[in-house]
Design a protein around this motif. Structure first.
Motif, PDB file in Angstrom:
ATOM      1  N   SER A   1      -4.703   2.383  -9.945  1.00  0.00           N
ATOM      2  CA  SER A   1      -3.490   2.087 -10.702  1.00  0.00           C
ATOM      3  C   SER A   1      -2.407   3.112 -10.396  1.00  0.00           C
ATOM      4  O   SER A   1      -1.231   2.793 -10.373  1.00  0.00           O
ATOM      5  CB  SER A   1      -3.798   2.060 -12.200  1.00  0.00           C
ATOM      6  OG  SER A   1      -4.191   3.337 -12.627  1.00  0.00           O
ATOM      7  N   ALA A   2      -2.819   4.357 -10.154  1.00  0.00           N
ATOM      8  CA  ALA A   2      -1.817   5.372  -9.822  1.00  0.00           C
ATOM      9  C   ALA A   2      -1.188   5.073  -8.468  1.00  0.00           C
ATOM     10  O   ALA A   2      -0.015   5.337  -8.245  1.00  0.00           O
ATOM     11  CB  ALA A   2      -2.455   6.753  -9.804  1.00  0.00           C
ATOM     12  N   THR A   3      -1.984   4.511  -7.555  1.00  0.00           N
ATOM     13  CA  THR A   3      -1.459   4.165  -6.244  1.00  0.00           C
ATOM     14  C   THR A   3      -0.387   3.099  -6.380  1.00  0.00           C
ATOM     15  O   THR A   3       0.573   3.089  -5.618  1.00  0.00           O
ATOM     16  CB  THR A   3      -2.575   3.596  -5.359  1.00  0.00           C
ATOM     17  OG1 THR A   3      -3.771   4.227  -5.707  1.00  0.00           O
ATOM     18  CG2 THR A   3      -2.253   3.802  -3.909  1.00  0.00           C
ATOM     19  N   ARG A   4      -0.587   2.224  -7.360  1.00  0.00           N
ATOM     20  CA  ARG A   4       0.323   1.093  -7.465  1.00  0.00           C
ATOM     21  C   ARG A   4       1.504   1.382  -8.374  1.00  0.00           C
ATOM     22  O   ARG A   4       2.303   0.502  -8.658  1.00  0.00           O
ATOM     23  CB  ARG A   4      -0.447  -0.123  -7.976  1.00  0.00           C
ATOM     24  CG  ARG A   4      -1.445  -0.630  -6.966  1.00  0.00           C
ATOM     25  CD  ARG A   4      -2.202  -1.788  -7.504  1.00  0.00           C
ATOM     26  NE  ARG A   4      -1.296  -2.870  -7.856  1.00  0.00           N
ATOM     27  CZ  ARG A   4      -1.696  -3.955  -8.472  1.00  0.00           C
ATOM     28  NH1 ARG A   4      -2.944  -4.097  -8.807  1.00  0.00           N
ATOM     29  NH2 ARG A   4      -0.854  -4.910  -8.749  1.00  0.00           N
ATOM     30  N   ARG A   5       1.556   2.623  -8.848  1.00  0.00           N
ATOM     31  CA  ARG A   5       2.611   2.941  -9.799  1.00  0.00           C
ATOM     32  C   ARG A   5       3.983   2.627  -9.219  1.00  0.00           C
ATOM     33  O   ARG A   5       4.821   2.031  -9.853  1.00  0.00           O
ATOM     34  CB  ARG A   5       2.520   4.422 -10.160  1.00  0.00           C
ATOM     35  CG  ARG A   5       3.451   4.801 -11.272  1.00  0.00           C
ATOM     36  CD  ARG A   5       3.234   6.239 -11.653  1.00  0.00           C
ATOM     37  NE  ARG A   5       1.930   6.446 -12.254  1.00  0.00           N
ATOM     38  CZ  ARG A   5       1.542   7.616 -12.751  1.00  0.00           C
ATOM     39  NH1 ARG A   5       2.342   8.651 -12.672  1.00  0.00           N
ATOM     40  NH2 ARG A   5       0.365   7.752 -13.277  1.00  0.00           N
ATOM     41  N   HIS A   6       4.194   3.065  -7.995  1.00  0.00           N
ATOM     42  CA  HIS A   6       5.471   2.747  -7.348  1.00  0.00           C
ATOM     43  C   HIS A   6       5.204   2.018  -6.052  1.00  0.00           C
ATOM     44  O   HIS A   6       4.701   2.606  -5.107  1.00  0.00           O
ATOM     45  CB  HIS A   6       6.270   4.010  -7.076  1.00  0.00           C
ATOM     46  CG  HIS A   6       6.807   4.611  -8.311  1.00  0.00           C
ATOM     47  ND1 HIS A   6       7.728   3.973  -9.103  1.00  0.00           N
ATOM     48  CD2 HIS A   6       6.528   5.772  -8.928  1.00  0.00           C
ATOM     49  CE1 HIS A   6       7.991   4.725 -10.143  1.00  0.00           C
ATOM     50  NE2 HIS A   6       7.285   5.811 -10.074  1.00  0.00           N
ATOM     51  N   PRO A   7       5.545   0.745  -6.009  1.00  0.00           N
ATOM     52  CA  PRO A   7       5.327   0.004  -4.783  1.00  0.00           C
ATOM     53  C   PRO A   7       6.158   0.657  -3.689  1.00  0.00           C
ATOM     54  O   PRO A   7       7.306   1.008  -3.918  1.00  0.00           O
ATOM     55  CB  PRO A   7       5.850  -1.386  -5.106  1.00  0.00           C
ATOM     56  CG  PRO A   7       6.777  -1.187  -6.237  1.00  0.00           C
ATOM     57  CD  PRO A   7       6.290  -0.003  -6.995  1.00  0.00           C
TER      58      PRO A   7
ATOM     59  N   ASN B   1       2.673   5.645  -1.292  1.00  0.00           N
ATOM     60  CA  ASN B   1       1.272   5.973  -1.523  1.00  0.00           C
ATOM     61  C   ASN B   1       1.196   7.271  -2.299  1.00  0.00           C
ATOM     62  O   ASN B   1       1.570   8.323  -1.803  1.00  0.00           O
ATOM     63  CB  ASN B   1       0.544   6.159  -0.190  1.00  0.00           C
ATOM     64  CG  ASN B   1      -0.084   4.884   0.273  1.00  0.00           C
ATOM     65  OD1 ASN B   1      -0.602   4.117  -0.537  1.00  0.00           O
ATOM     66  ND2 ASN B   1      -0.044   4.642   1.561  1.00  0.00           N
TER      67      ASN B   1
ATOM     68  N   ASP C   1      -1.606   8.451  -3.468  1.00  0.00           N
ATOM     69  CA  ASP C   1      -3.001   8.856  -3.565  1.00  0.00           C
ATOM     70  C   ASP C   1      -3.314  10.026  -2.644  1.00  0.00           C
ATOM     71  O   ASP C   1      -4.414  10.199  -2.181  1.00  0.00           O
ATOM     72  CB  ASP C   1      -3.930   7.681  -3.268  1.00  0.00           C
ATOM     73  CG  ASP C   1      -3.624   7.038  -1.938  1.00  0.00           C
ATOM     74  OD1 ASP C   1      -4.352   6.130  -1.543  1.00  0.00           O
ATOM     75  OD2 ASP C   1      -2.644   7.456  -1.301  1.00  0.00           O
ATOM     76  N   HIS C   2      -2.317  10.848  -2.378  1.00  0.00           N
ATOM     77  CA  HIS C   2      -2.569  12.019  -1.541  1.00  0.00           C
ATOM     78  C   HIS C   2      -2.886  13.243  -2.376  1.00  0.00           C
ATOM     79  O   HIS C   2      -3.052  14.323  -1.851  1.00  0.00           O
ATOM     80  CB  HIS C   2      -1.375  12.296  -0.630  1.00  0.00           C
ATOM     81  CG  HIS C   2      -1.213  11.236   0.415  1.00  0.00           C
ATOM     82  ND1 HIS C   2      -1.841  11.283   1.621  1.00  0.00           N
ATOM     83  CD2 HIS C   2      -0.518  10.084   0.395  1.00  0.00           C
ATOM     84  CE1 HIS C   2      -1.540  10.198   2.315  1.00  0.00           C
ATOM     85  NE2 HIS C   2      -0.746   9.463   1.595  1.00  0.00           N
TER      86      HIS C   2
ATOM     87  N   LEU D   1       6.720  -2.936   1.121  1.00  0.00           N
ATOM     88  CA  LEU D   1       5.264  -3.122   1.196  1.00  0.00           C
ATOM     89  C   LEU D   1       4.726  -2.643   2.544  1.00  0.00           C
ATOM     90  O   LEU D   1       3.696  -1.960   2.599  1.00  0.00           O
ATOM     91  CB  LEU D   1       4.900  -4.595   1.007  1.00  0.00           C
ATOM     92  CG  LEU D   1       4.690  -5.069  -0.427  1.00  0.00           C
ATOM     93  CD1 LEU D   1       4.175  -6.485  -0.441  1.00  0.00           C
ATOM     94  CD2 LEU D   1       3.746  -4.135  -1.169  1.00  0.00           C
TER      95      LEU D   1
ATOM     96  N   LYS E   1       4.630   1.096   2.443  1.00  0.00           N
ATOM     97  CA  LYS E   1       3.560   1.639   1.619  1.00  0.00           C
ATOM     98  C   LYS E   1       2.207   1.503   2.303  1.00  0.00           C
ATOM     99  O   LYS E   1       1.388   2.408   2.270  1.00  0.00           O
ATOM    100  CB  LYS E   1       3.527   0.916   0.278  1.00  0.00           C
ATOM    101  CG  LYS E   1       2.315   1.315  -0.543  1.00  0.00           C
ATOM    102  CD  LYS E   1       2.335   0.691  -1.901  1.00  0.00           C
ATOM    103  CE  LYS E   1       1.080   1.101  -2.655  1.00  0.00           C
ATOM    104  NZ  LYS E   1       1.052   0.541  -3.994  1.00  0.00           N
ATOM    105  N   HIS E   2       1.983   0.346   2.926  1.00  0.00           N
ATOM    106  CA  HIS E   2       0.673   0.096   3.519  1.00  0.00           C
ATOM    107  C   HIS E   2       0.608   0.527   4.975  1.00  0.00           C
ATOM    108  O   HIS E   2      -0.293   0.128   5.711  1.00  0.00           O
ATOM    109  CB  HIS E   2       0.275  -1.364   3.311  1.00  0.00           C
ATOM    110  CG  HIS E   2       0.075  -1.678   1.866  1.00  0.00           C
ATOM    111  ND1 HIS E   2      -1.091  -1.391   1.205  1.00  0.00           N
ATOM    112  CD2 HIS E   2       0.903  -2.187   0.940  1.00  0.00           C
ATOM    113  CE1 HIS E   2      -0.971  -1.736  -0.071  1.00  0.00           C
ATOM    114  NE2 HIS E   2       0.228  -2.215  -0.247  1.00  0.00           N
ATOM    115  N   GLU E   3       1.599   1.315   5.364  1.00  0.00           N
ATOM    116  CA  GLU E   3       1.589   1.984   6.664  1.00  0.00           C
ATOM    117  C   GLU E   3       1.415   1.026   7.832  1.00  0.00           C
ATOM    118  O   GLU E   3       0.656   1.279   8.757  1.00  0.00           O
ATOM    119  CB  GLU E   3       0.521   3.088   6.676  1.00  0.00           C
ATOM    120  CG  GLU E   3       0.586   3.945   5.415  1.00  0.00           C
ATOM    121  CD  GLU E   3       0.106   5.357   5.644  1.00  0.00           C
ATOM    122  OE1 GLU E   3      -0.823   5.512   6.437  1.00  0.00           O
ATOM    123  OE2 GLU E   3       0.674   6.286   5.042  1.00  0.00           O
TER     124      GLU E   3
END
Lengths: 224, 107
Positions: A4-10, A13, A15-16, A91, A94-96
């Motif tokens: 959920s933290a990863t998705r906080r801001h579309p 990322n 999650d580092h 998107l 974000k998803h590199e």
């Protein structure tokens, strides 16, 4: 980091595990929301001005003569599509996905925005040709002020897209491109991400303002 | 690294958003293009569709929801909308009654 933290801001990322960077992003985004809402108040007052002056034609042509339904429909379609393509740009960032994908979606957004602006200029010229120029009546002045302010926002949003395309092109958008990723470079990439997120808010926000314009200025004026 | 999971979910949010937005604005444009309903109904439907479409955009494109993480943004937006309703509603109220009072026949 949880999902959920990863998705906080579309578009970013988070999650580092960098708490400081995450907090800074939160703050930047909230600050930008404050700007957007003050901008919304500006637009709301232009809407109020338009609403109270919509019958003040001073003997000049009214909305039925001046507005074109087809043009408004095309503008709506272009701006909606551009909101969608910019969403895809954030998107892919974000998803590199490949840098080319991010730049491609941004370029497409830019083209759609330019198409929108072209149609808007066409609208203004045709209104003026039909005798409903900006200085004809309180109604035309209020219309030009409201629609023109939105158009100006789209213009500057397009410039911002160009600037961000250059930054994404030069700096890139992937943190993990090389194992020897210098901390300074990573900071730059973070900065590009944060700017892209704010640009996304700005662009989607302009689409919301346009809902008001096509509904109440164009459709409200053309409905019989 | 969680790369791939989430992409489809997030993409779906944008797809749902664009489909709903096209439907809602399509209804409004269709009513004005072919006027199957009375003017009063048409204007009501346009207003409701516009409000719904704004909600769809906030939810699907700007990702504002009722979660705790979004609480600050949401309160800011709700407060701004309240201020806007007061200012816009107040303007209409004052100017409309002023307009009707200034009609020659009103005396």
């Amino acid at each position: 980091m949880t999902a959920s933290a990863t998705r906080r801001h579309p578009g970013l990322n988070l999650d580092h595990g960098d708490e400081a960077a995450q907090l800074q992003t939160e703050e930047l985004m909230f600050g930008f929301w404050i700007f957007l809402m003050s901008d919304l108040v500006l637009f709301a007052l232009l809407f109020a001005t338009f609403g109270t002056l919509r019958h003040a034609l001073a003997g000049g042509p009214g909305p039925q003569t001046l507005f074109e339904l087809g043009s408004a429909a095309k503008e709506t379609a272009l701006l909606l599509a551009s909101s969608f393509t910019f969403g895809l740009a954030t998107l892919s960032m974000k998803h590199e996905h490949a840098t080319g994908a991010v730049l491609g979606w941004m370029g497409l957004t830019l083209l759609l925005g330019a198409g929108f602006l072209g149609l808007e200029v066409h609208d203004f010229v045709s209104m003026t040709d039909k005798g409903g120029g900006i200085d004809r009546s309180a109604f035309t002045a209020a219309t030009f002020a409201l629609v023109g302010t939105h158009g100006l926002h789209v213009t500057f949003g397009s410039l911002w897209i160009v600037v961000m395309m250059i930054q994404v092109g030069l700096i890139g958008h992937r943190r993990d491109d090389s194992p020897t990723h210098a901390a300074g470079r990573r900071k730059l990439v973070d900065r590009v991400h944060n700017r892209m997120l704010r640009l996304a808010l700005f662009w989607h926000f302009l689409d919301i303002v346009w809902i008001g314009i096509f509904s109440f200025v164009y459709l409200g004026g053309l409905a019989r | 690294m969680s790369k791939a999971p989430g992409y489809r979910d997030e993409l779906r949010s944008y797809v749902v958003g664009i489909v709903l937005a096209v439907l809602l604005s399509g209804v409004s444009f269709a009513l004005v293009a072919w006027h199957p309903a009375s003017l009063r109904t048409t204007l009501w439907v346009i207003s409701v569709a516009a409000a719904l479409q704004a909600l769809v955009h906030f939810r699907c494109f700007l990702h504002i929801d009722l979660s705790r993480q979004k609480r600050d943004d949401l309160s800011l937006i709700v407060f701004s909308v309240l201020v806007i309703l007061l200012m816009v509603g107040g303007s209409f109220w004052i100017y409309d009654s002023q307009m009707s009072l200034m009609q020659p026949s009103a005396a």
